[in-house]
Design a protein around this motif. Sequence first.
Motif, mmCIF file in Angstrom:
data_model
loop_
_atom_site.group_PDB
_atom_site.id
_atom_site.type_symbol
_atom_site.label_atom_id
_atom_site.label_comp_id
_atom_site.label_asym_id
_atom_site.label_seq_id
_atom_site.Cartn_x
_atom_site.Cartn_y
_atom_site.Cartn_z
ATOM 1 N N ASN A 84 -4.395 105.008 -23.241
ATOM 2 C CA ASN A 84 -4.748 103.867 -24.092
ATOM 3 C C ASN A 84 -4.746 104.247 -25.564
ATOM 4 O O ASN A 84 -4.282 103.476 -26.411
ATOM 5 N N PHE A 85 -5.244 105.436 -25.884
ATOM 6 C CA PHE A 85 -5.235 105.899 -27.271
ATOM 7 C C PHE A 85 -3.812 106.015 -27.800
ATOM 8 O O PHE A 85 -3.507 105.584 -28.916
ATOM 9 N N LEU A 86 -2.923 106.586 -27.008
ATOM 10 C CA LEU A 86 -1.535 106.752 -27.440
ATOM 11 C C LEU A 86 -0.839 105.408 -27.622
ATOM 12 O O LEU A 86 -0.034 105.230 -28.541
ATOM 13 N N ARG A 87 -1.152 104.452 -26.760
ATOM 14 C CA ARG A 87 -0.558 103.115 -26.868
ATOM 15 C C ARG A 87 -0.963 102.456 -28.191
ATOM 16 O O ARG A 87 -0.123 101.949 -28.930
ATOM 17 N N VAL A 88 -2.241 102.494 -28.502
ATOM 18 C CA VAL A 88 -2.732 101.880 -29.738
ATOM 19 C C VAL A 88 -2.231 102.658 -30.960
ATOM 20 O O VAL A 88 -1.849 102.062 -31.971
ATOM 21 N N SER A 89 -2.203 103.970 -30.872
ATOM 22 C CA SER A 89 -1.722 104.781 -31.987
ATOM 23 C C SER A 89 -0.252 104.504 -32.285
ATOM 24 O O SER A 89 0.149 104.451 -33.450
ATOM 25 N N LYS A 90 0.548 104.328 -31.260
ATOM 26 C CA LYS A 90 1.972 104.020 -31.451
ATOM 27 C C LYS A 90 2.135 102.671 -32.159
ATOM 28 O O LYS A 90 2.944 102.538 -33.080
ATOM 29 N N PHE A 91 1.350 101.685 -31.754
ATOM 30 C CA PHE A 91 1.395 100.381 -32.407
ATOM 31 C C PHE A 91 0.956 100.487 -33.865
ATOM 32 O O PHE A 91 1.606 99.951 -34.765
ATOM 33 N N ASN A 92 -0.145 101.198 -34.116
ATOM 34 C CA ASN A 92 -0.639 101.371 -35.482
ATOM 35 C C ASN A 92 0.390 102.081 -36.363
ATOM 36 O O ASN A 92 0.548 101.748 -37.533
ATOM 37 N N GLN A 93 1.091 103.053 -35.802
ATOM 38 C CA GLN A 93 2.114 103.771 -36.560
ATOM 39 C C GLN A 93 3.265 102.831 -36.932
ATOM 40 O O GLN A 93 3.774 102.886 -38.055
ATOM 41 N N LYS A 94 3.654 101.958 -36.019
ATOM 42 C CA LYS A 94 4.717 100.992 -36.324
ATOM 43 C C LYS A 94 4.288 100.050 -37.447
ATOM 44 O O LYS A 94 5.060 99.771 -38.354
ATOM 45 N N VAL A 95 3.056 99.577 -37.376
ATOM 46 C CA VAL A 95 2.535 98.680 -38.416
ATOM 47 C C VAL A 95 2.481 99.413 -39.750
ATOM 48 O O VAL A 95 2.881 98.867 -40.782
ATOM 49 N N TRP A 96 2.033 100.664 -39.748
ATOM 50 C CA TRP A 96 1.942 101.437 -40.973
ATOM 51 C C TRP A 96 3.329 101.665 -41.576
ATOM 52 O O TRP A 96 3.502 101.567 -42.787
ATOM 53 N N ASN A 97 4.328 101.960 -40.727
ATOM 54 C CA ASN A 97 5.690 102.177 -41.221
ATOM 55 C C ASN A 97 6.253 100.916 -41.858
ATOM 56 O O ASN A 97 6.911 100.976 -42.896
ATOM 57 N N ILE A 98 5.997 99.767 -41.248
ATOM 58 C CA ILE A 98 6.459 98.505 -41.818
ATOM 59 C C ILE A 98 5.792 98.266 -43.160
ATOM 60 O O ILE A 98 6.439 97.900 -44.141
ATOM 61 N N SER A 99 4.500 98.508 -43.230
ATOM 62 C CA SER A 99 3.761 98.327 -44.472
ATOM 63 C C SER A 99 4.263 99.272 -45.559
ATOM 64 O O SER A 99 4.415 98.887 -46.718
ATOM 65 N N LYS A 100 4.539 100.503 -45.196
ATOM 66 C CA LYS A 100 5.008 101.495 -46.157
ATOM 67 C C LYS A 100 6.374 101.114 -46.714
ATOM 68 O O LYS A 100 6.585 101.171 -47.927
ATOM 69 N N THR A 101 7.307 100.736 -45.866
ATOM 70 C CA THR A 101 8.636 100.361 -46.354
ATOM 71 C C THR A 101 8.574 99.096 -47.194
ATOM 72 O O THR A 101 9.283 98.981 -48.191
ATOM 73 N N GLU A 102 7.708 98.181 -46.819
ATOM 74 C CA GLU A 102 7.555 96.956 -47.602
ATOM 75 C C GLU A 102 6.986 97.269 -48.984
ATOM 76 O O GLU A 102 7.412 96.702 -49.985
ATOM 77 N N GLN A 103 6.038 98.176 -49.043
ATOM 78 C CA GLN A 103 5.447 98.567 -50.319
ATOM 79 C C GLN A 103 6.479 99.253 -51.207
ATOM 80 O O GLN A 103 6.552 98.989 -52.402
ATOM 81 N N GLU A 104 7.307 100.111 -50.632
ATOM 82 C CA GLU A 104 8.345 100.785 -51.404
ATOM 83 C C GLU A 104 9.365 99.784 -51.946
ATOM 84 O O GLU A 104 9.811 99.905 -53.077
#
Length: 101
Positions: A45-65
């Motif tokens: 369960n931790f890995l599932r949520v962490s993978k989702f959070n990482q995807k959201v963070w990557n989208i946010s990071k590229t959008e910010q750049e």
Amino acid sequence: LKAMPVGMRKNIIEAVHRDYRKISRDSYLTVAADMDAYSSTQVTNFLRVSKFNQKVWNISKTEQEEAEGSGNGLSKSIASENKRSFFLGKRQRNIRAITEG
């Protein structure tokens, strides 16, 4: 997610986290008596949520750049003066202030 407005994106992310919490609670109940299975379920369960959070963070990071006007992330805006930015060069270690026209 990237194409959605910020408010709608936040609501969707919160809904996904809520669903993950519900799935986690349900999976914990089925393995409560077996410590090894419970531990394995926690990690899964931790890995599932962490993978989702990482995807959201990557989208946010590229959008910010992209919002900063630089796809490579080397140019950063100066907080106190929004018309100025600084650029970290790869060959030089000093910071050059660049004034935008």
